[in-house]
Scaffold this motif. Structure first.
Motif: not given
Length: 114
Positions: A67-76, A86-93, A96-105
């Protein structure tokens, strides 16, 4: 495990262990959680939790990585305007949280009042 966070905050990070399961399939379906009790430099305390299905060292981590890779590639266009190491939370905020929730986290943060 204790440590100091960004901005001088400190706290404790705990990882819950998976309970014994009745079968391999039940073990894979279990939802382990990790939590962190952190203080900000101003003294406010927060409890953050993340919960995901599957083994945290294999299934949950691979979903987070993918999901981090997809976020970087598709959600610029949704990413914060930051650069550097940067940490993933700082870089994608939130993207990424929305993508992880959509993936069931499950991601949750609450302020702790004493």
């Amino acid at each position: 495990m204790s440590g100091t966070g960004a901005g001088g905050g400190s706290g404790t990070i705990r990882r819950a262990t998976m309970a014994a399961a009745s079968s391999p399939a039940a073990a894979r379906a279990a939802a382990p959680e990790a939590s962190a009790d952190r203080s900000t430099s101003g003294g406010a305390r927060y409890l953050s939790k993340i919960e995901a299905r599957g083994d945290p060292g294999y299934a949950a981590t691979s979903v987070m990585l993918g999901q981090s890779a997809l976020c970087l590639a598709l959600d610029r266009d949704l990413l914060p305007d930051r650069a550097g190491v940067l940490t993933p939370a700082t870089a994608m905020g939130a993207a990424l949280a929305d993508r992880l929730r959509s993936a069931g986290h499950t991601l949750a943060t609450q302020r702790i009042f004493q």
